[in-house]
Design an enzyme around this catalytic site. Structure first.
Site, short mmCIF file in Angstrom:
data_model
loop_
_atom_site.label_atom_id
_atom_site.label_comp_id
_atom_site.label_asym_id
_atom_site.label_seq_id
_atom_site.Cartn_x
_atom_site.Cartn_y
_atom_site.Cartn_z
N ASP A 278 23.61 -23.30 13.46
CA ASP A 278 22.87 -22.48 13.28
C ASP A 278 23.22 -22.08 11.79
O ASP A 278 23.91 -22.38 10.68
CB ASP A 278 23.50 -20.58 13.87
CG ASP A 278 21.90 -20.39 14.33
OD1 ASP A 278 21.39 -19.44 15.51
OD2 ASP A 278 20.95 -19.87 13.67
C1 GLC Z 1 18.53 -18.89 13.26
C2 GLC Z 1 18.25 -18.33 14.81
C3 GLC Z 1 18.46 -19.88 15.60
C4 GLC Z 1 17.17 -20.93 14.83
C5 GLC Z 1 17.67 -21.38 13.03
C6 GLC Z 1 16.67 -21.23 12.61
O1 GLC Z 1 18.34 -17.80 12.75
O2 GLC Z 1 19.91 -18.34 15.27
O3 GLC Z 1 18.20 -19.98 16.71
O4 GLC Z 1 16.85 -21.89 14.81
O5 GLC Z 1 18.37 -19.66 12.63
O6 GLC Z 1 15.60 -20.83 12.00
#
Ligand code: GLC
Length: 754
Positions: A278
């Site tokens: 993430d």
């Molecule tokens: C975030 C989220 C994830 C998302 C990623 C990109 O903080 O937890 O679900 O796809 O960043 O935005």
């Protein structure tokens, strides 16, 4: 040393980003020479490939959603190109309810709006695998036509607690409904030749302190509940990528957890695709790679340095490094960008809006409909539309899962489009308040650019009794819309579960006054997740739950209220009578004030300091949701799987037959009423040795076609024995109990010895 490496990499990274491929270089990436390319890559090139291009100004110690202006403005992240070897950057973009990119671009008169589809929980509430797949196809088409390669979806974490901020993006408290919905979604998106990223693997079931908190659950709970949706979807739909979660699992970062990513995901489940972090997940690039987390997003220099330094010290193996490079290249060669797809920037948004509307209808759950209050048969009826949310309708939630859509149809507009007469005086009252509250909000948030962290949700207000009396006299029916909003970065406070004072007063006043005048009252719940209903449902005549239904939400509700569509949604989670009926209720940060910044708590020195903040114990074990509530012999306000229709159905002729290593279950469903409609056959199983199992568990489900009055349809379930197994902690493996199994659909049960 460290500074020098960063400097050289940054120069290299920028240079590679800008220069064109070395045309006379014989070795250029193709689908058949990946091993050769791996061998030809330098250590610096490998570290660049495995760490994204980054987010300028972001170091990973603050609240973040992915957003870059590289290649596709507004996409969440981009990988580094290695032009020398013909390796392009690929584009990764959010999110589960539709593509999230910037809708406008500098010096460009064209717009890049995307369709806001119903959010995850609404898709799950449809219990319709074909419909979810169709939604996935439409979203996948927009991903492809706007030039992206990987959609960072579906969100598939279990709704362990009704207050988790991201429940709207997820599907259910049940692993089977979650996993099968995710599988259908993935199949649909990937049909369009773009990839998905099933997320967040795993045990990411709260937003509070999400980047540093430690999720602690038994192995059986992991296997049967929290890993299960990922296992189902990965085996059935083969997502191109998996996104590891922010949190720790039993003290080890999920994104640096070889047990999770190598032993379970790849070793046991045979997953061949790529794992990415993430955004800024984890804290060590070498540990990411060594554990099987191949791609580090959005990327930062320190992660690259960690990889290089660890490799040079022999702490990061050649095998692990090259395995990640290989999986990244295997992903890239599948992507539209690598294959030179000429995207149109012109997906059929009109057609997708219709799909969004249809799918929103199928996710709507009818909880109550006394004396056939609904559908509203006569269009001549004057309707008083109460509740400020009717006029500021919630199409989606907060955070990376939101979509930049061109419009949202609120309930007033939807009802007008359906030909209803809405009380204009009442509408103006509310619209004036929305305007006033919006202006105040905008002034307070001027220049804060925090739309991704919070959404404007106007507050309801009291209306005096005489006024309500007037509305009761001049209208045939009252509709009250209640709203609940949540999202990434913060969990809902327990107070959000219950009615607010002004909502209680509104329901009491409107119900009393309209009933006194022999008029009926309908409540519409435009909500992100479960809320309390038991204390007020007897005061009203009908209750509809459209969730956050996407940009066509108001039209979808009007389609159901008018009877154009017969509601067929079922609850994907339990509506508890009280928050504390939630299994494990106290093992959740239910009393922390929701605050986007609270997501980034302190990086606890030891994660045993604050319960439900630094660590959360999944005390309810496998008894999550209805599994726990029924085991405790408690009643729900509205149970998991519940939903009414404008017609009635009979479950007929349930039978089970044993084959060698599976059972075949057949059930006939008949429309016994006089309104065409769809029904869901929810197949539950009760295992032998009840003491160690829930009273019943969902095993599978199917939705009928639209059946006309008197029409029947037979549905068949083909259940392999391994789907009847449970996790044995001693054996550390799944086993199937011998004994009598009970299969149930609706009020019918059959038993068989296996
Ligand atoms: C975030 C989220 C994830 C998302 C990623 C990109 O903080 O937890 O679900 O796809 O960043 O935005």
């Amino acid at each position: 040393m460290k500074k020098a490496i960063i400097a050289s990499l940054s120069v290299a990274c920028l240079a590679m980003g800008s220069c064109s491929g070395n045309k006379d270089n014989a070795l250029q990436l193709n689908k058949n020479n990946i091993d050769e390319i791996v061998n030809a890559m330098t250590l610096e090139e490998k570290s660049l490939l495995l760490v994204g291009i980054g987010m300028p100004g972001m170091s990973g110690t603050e609240t973040v959603v992915g957003e870059t202006d590289m290649i596709i403005p507004g996409a969440a992240g981009v990988t580094n190109a290695i032009p020398r070897l013909g390796i392009p950057s690929i584009v990764l973009a959010d999110g589960p309810a539709g593509l999230r990119i910037k809708p406008t671009r500098e010096n460009d008169s064209k717009t890049y709006y995307c369709t806001a589809f119903p959010v995850g929980v609404c898709l799950a509430a449809s219990w319709n695998k074909q419909l979810v797949e169709q939604t996935g196809e439409a979203i996948g088409n927009e991903v492809r036509e706007y030039g992206c390669d990987i959609l960072l979806a579906p969100g598939t974490n279990i709704q362990r607690n009704p207050l988790c901020g991201r429940n709207y993006e997820y599907y259910s408290e049940d692993p089977i409904l979650s996993g099968m919905t995710a599988a259908a979604y993935i199949k649909g998106v990937q049909k369009m030749g773009v990839g998905t990223s099933i997320k967040h693997f795993a045990l990411n079931n709260q937003e509070t302190n999400r980047s540093y908190m430690d999720s602690r659950a038994s192995e059986r709970a992991k296997r049967e509940i929290y890993y299960k949706p990922f296992e189902i979807a990965i085996k059935e739909a083969k997502p191109w990528t998996v996104m590891s979660s922010y949190n720790y699992i039993d003290g080890v970062y999920a994104s640096q957890n070889p047990t999770l990513l190598q032993d379970v995901l790849r070793g046991e489940w045979g997953y061949k695709g790529l794992v990415m972090t993430d955004w800024f997940g984890g804290d060590n690039g070498a540990a990411n790679i060594q554990s099987g987390n191949d791609l580090i997003m959005p990327g930062s220099d320190d992660r690259r340095v960690q990889i290089i330094e660890a490799y040079k010290k022999g702490e990061l193996s050649d095998e692990a490094l090259n395995a990640s490079v290989k999986r990244t290249l295997e992903l890239i060669v599948k992507c539209p960008t690598f294959n030179g797809y000429q995207y149109s920037n012109n997906p059929d948004l009109k057609a997708h809006a219709q799909i969004s509307r249809n799918n929103a209808c199928e996710g709507i759950v009818l909880l109550k409909n006394n004396d056939n209050t609904l559908p509203i048969t006569s269009k001549s009826k004057n309707i008083a539309l109460f509740g400020i949310t009717s006029y500021c309708y919630n199409s989606g939630g907060i955070g990376s899962g939101d979509v930049n859509e061109a419009y949202t149809v609120d309930l007033l507009e939807g009802m007008k489009n359906a030909g209803f007469n809405l009380d204009t005086k009442l509408a103006k009252k509310y619209q004036d308040s929305v305007k006033e509250q919006t202006e105040k909000y905008d002034k307070e948030h001027a220049g804060k650019n925090d739309a991704i962290f919070a959404k404007f949700t106007p507050k309801d207000f009291a209306i005096n009794g005489n006024e309500i009396e007037g509305y009761a006299l001049s209208n045939e029916l009252a509709i009250i819309t209640l709203g609940r909003m949540s999202g990434e970065f913060a969990d809902r406070h327990i107070s959000e579960f219950y009615l607010k004072e002004e909502e209680k007063n509104l329901i009491n006043q409107v119900s009393e006054t309209f009933h006194k005048n022999n008029k009926k009252v309908v409540v519409v719940l435009n909500i992100c997740g479960a809320m309390e209903t038991a204390s007020w449902r007897d005061k009203v005549d009908a209750i509809l739950v459209p969730w956050l239904g996407g940009q066509e939400g108001g039209n979808a509700v009007a389609d159901v209220l008018s009877g154009k569509v017969n509601p067929s949604g079922k609850l994907p989670m339990t509506f508890y009578k009280d928050y504390f009926d939630t299994p494990g209720a106290k093992n959740f940060p239910y009393d922390k004030i929701a605050d986007a910044k609270s997501m980034f708590g302190d990086k606890a020195v030891n994660r045993d300091s604050i319960e439900n903040y630094d660590y959360t114990i999944y005390s309810e074990d496998i008894f999550v949701g209805y599994r726990g509530l029924e085991k405790e012999g408690k009643e729900a306000a509205y149970p998991f799987g519940y939903g009414l229709s404008y017609t009635t159905f009979q479950i007929e002729d349930l039978k089970v037959e044993r084959k060698k290593t599976k059972v075949i279950i057949k059930v006939t469903i008949k429309n016994s009423g006089d309104f065409p409609g769809k029904e869901v056959a929810q197949l539950f199983v009760t295992s032998p040795h009840a003491e160690k199992h829930p009273l019943r568990e969902l095993l599978d489900y199917q939705k009928t076609d639209k059946l006309i009055a008197g029409q029947s349809q037979e549905l068949t379930f083909d259940i392999d024995f391994d789907r009847l197994s449970c996790w044995d902690e001693e054996l550390h493996s799944s086993t199937m109990d011998i004994g009598e199994y009970t299969f149930q659909v609706g009020d019918k049960k059959v038993k068989i010895k296996l």
